[in-house]
Design an enzyme around this catalytic site. Structure first.
Site, mmCIF file in Angstrom:
data_model
loop_
_atom_site.group_PDB
_atom_site.id
_atom_site.type_symbol
_atom_site.label_atom_id
_atom_site.label_comp_id
_atom_site.label_asym_id
_atom_site.label_seq_id
_atom_site.Cartn_x
_atom_site.Cartn_y
_atom_site.Cartn_z
ATOM 1 N N THR A 133 0.790 -1.227 0.000
ATOM 2 C CA THR A 133 0.000 0.000 0.000
ATOM 3 C C THR A 133 0.828 1.286 0.000
ATOM 4 O OG1 THR A 133 -1.458 1.335 1.414
ATOM 5 C CG2 THR A 133 -0.195 -0.348 2.516
ATOM 6 N N GLU A 170 0.206 3.631 1.839
ATOM 7 C CA GLU A 170 0.314 4.076 3.232
ATOM 8 C C GLU A 170 1.739 3.888 3.755
ATOM 9 O OE1 GLU A 170 -2.162 5.405 5.550
ATOM 10 O OE2 GLU A 170 -3.064 5.849 3.620
ATOM 11 N N TYR A 193 -1.638 0.385 10.990
ATOM 12 C CA TYR A 193 -1.907 -0.334 9.737
ATOM 13 C C TYR A 193 -0.666 -0.324 8.849
ATOM 14 C CZ TYR A 193 -3.675 -0.868 4.911
ATOM 15 O OH TYR A 193 -3.863 -1.239 3.598
ATOM 16 N N LYS A 209 1.714 -3.330 7.508
ATOM 17 C CA LYS A 209 1.876 -3.575 6.063
ATOM 18 C C LYS A 209 3.345 -3.479 5.645
ATOM 19 C CE LYS A 209 -2.220 -4.280 4.013
ATOM 20 N NZ LYS A 209 -2.503 -5.301 2.997
#
Ligand code: NAP
Ligand code: G4F
Length: 362
Positions: free
Chosen positions: A127, A129, A151, A155
């Site tokens: 991701t 992110e 999160y 990840k």
């Protein structure tokens, strides 16, 4: 016939990918979680298809993964399952780490233990992110990571463990560093869908106001249906690699609101700043959007813009297949229909109850 296994098949991306792979002639297997309610809305239309199969499993449970892998022995795995909501990861950080970080390891190690390391190709849902508190704009495959939520930290482990298995065991595994992608199937608490549903409800008199958090946040929003093609393309290459998947175009949450409400037939004017900012319906003067600190995050990622050049040139993927305006239009169109249909269904139910009460129908 190639066999694909999709984790997270009930999610937004999983459902589009299952359709895409069925269309390509694959035998498609998906892992679903047991739930007390049957909530498989996004894939309900695929159930019964002769090349579509579901298996119970959970990314928190190695044994269930091993069981499915040894039964299916897939040629390709698409690991999409995750606790995917950034804000929720602040409330459930340990669970998020277990599924998003260790869950990825469970998939990779299970592939090895089942003797599939040489034959099975793996796509992992990484991701944007990871760029978090961004160190450069736009972001590409060389941009340093600076995760900025539980999160993203989980990840980041997923990203590196995929690379590690590629280097250590020569496994064909790829990270797709996907920027935000949305659709009419997007979960209703992600900001885009929250906005398109609210615009439709407010237009149809079913909701007074929409409460949002950071309106200044910038995202590179694409269409999920286009992005699943890129996942597949990564697994068709000669060598495994990691790719940024993005449109190369950036908009703020405020701009998304403006366009979505316009598509629903409401022109917006914004006034004020920070928590005092309001979105006003120009025609009626009514406040339809307010800012609530409840939707602020302890740390927020505010400047995501991807450079999809590598995916464009090496994979031949088109980052602008569905432009931003078209994405917003299709989401609002869908939600205008959904709100109207929900309303019609509710009216039928009320009428029926009334008729039963009055003895008009028995
Ligand atoms: P989504 O709609 O939230 O779907 C998540 C899927 O994961 C659902 O099928 C969910 O099953 C499943 N799942 C959650 N926890 C699980 C567990 N413990 N075991 C097995 N399955 C589990 O997410 P999405 O938008 O399709 O995203 C797919 C993947 O891409 C995720 O890994 C996400 O983090 C990543 N990603 C998404 C975006 C984006 O903009 N959409 C961008 C970059 C990366 P239930 O239906 O049972 O809950
Ligand atoms: O829609 P969002 O919740 O998506 P976010 O946090 O970018 O995460 C999504 O995209 C990631 C890829 O970059 C995926 F990895 C992840 O799985 C997920 O699919 O929030 C987008 C932005 C944020 O800055 C947030 O603070 O919108 C801002 N925002 C403002 N008001 C809001 C709200 N977000 C949500 N969910 N709800 C609001 O009311």
């Amino acid at each position: 016939m190639k066999k694909a296994l999709i984790t997270g098949i009930t999610g937004q991306d999983g459902s589009f990918l299952a359709e895409f792979l069925l269309h390509k002639g694959y035998d498609v297997h998906g892992i679903i979680r047991r739930s007390s309610v049957d909530y498989r809305e996004r894939i309900a239309h695929l159930e019964g298809h002769e090349r579509f199969h579901l298996h119970y499993g959970d990314l928190g449970d190695s044994m269930s993964i091993m069981q499915v892998l040894s039964l299916v022995r897939p040629d390709e795995i698409y690991n999409l399952a995750a606790q995917s909501h950034v804000q929720v990861s602040f409330d459930a950080p340990e669970y998020t780490a277990n599924v998003d970080a260790t869950g990825t390891l469970r998939i990779l190690e299970s592939v090895r233990l089942c003797g599939l390391a040489d034959s099975c190709r793996i796509y992992h849902a990484s991701t944007s992110e990871l760029y978090g508190r961004v160190e450069a704009v736009p972001q590409d495959e060389q941009t340093p990571f600076h995760p900025y939520s539980p999160y993203a930290v989980a990840k980041l482990y997923g990203f590196w463990i995929v690379k590690e298995y590629r280097d250590a065991y020569g496994m064909f595994c790829c990270n797709g560093i996907l920027f935000n992608h949305e659709s009419e199937r997007r979960g209703e608490t992600f900001v885009t869908r929250k906005i398109t549903l609210a615009a439709a409800r407010i237009k149809q008199g079913k909701q007074e106001k929409l409460l949002l958090g950071n309106l200044d946040s910038l995202r590179d929003w694409g269409y999920a249906k286009d992005y699943v093609e890129c996942m597949w393309l990564m697994l068709q290459q000669e060598q495994p690699d990691d790719y940024v998947v993005a449109t190369g175009e950036q908009h703020s949450v405020r701009e998304f609101c403006q366009l979505a409400f316009h598509e629903a037939g409401i022109e917006l004017r914004f006034e004020g700043e920070g928590v005092h900012e309001k979105g006003i319906d120009v025609a009626t003067g009514k406040v339809v959007i307010e800012v609530s600190p409840d939707f602020y995050r302890p740390t927020d990622v505010v400047n995501l813009l991807g450079n999809p050049e590598k995916a464009r040139t090496k994979l031949g993927w088109n980052p602008q297949k569905t432009p931003f305006a078209e994405l917003v239009r299709l989401m609002v169109k869908h939600d205008m229909g959904k709100v109207a249909a929900d309303d019609a269904a509710a009216r039928v139910k009320v009428n029926l109850e009334e008729y039963l009460e009055k003895g008009i129908v028995k």
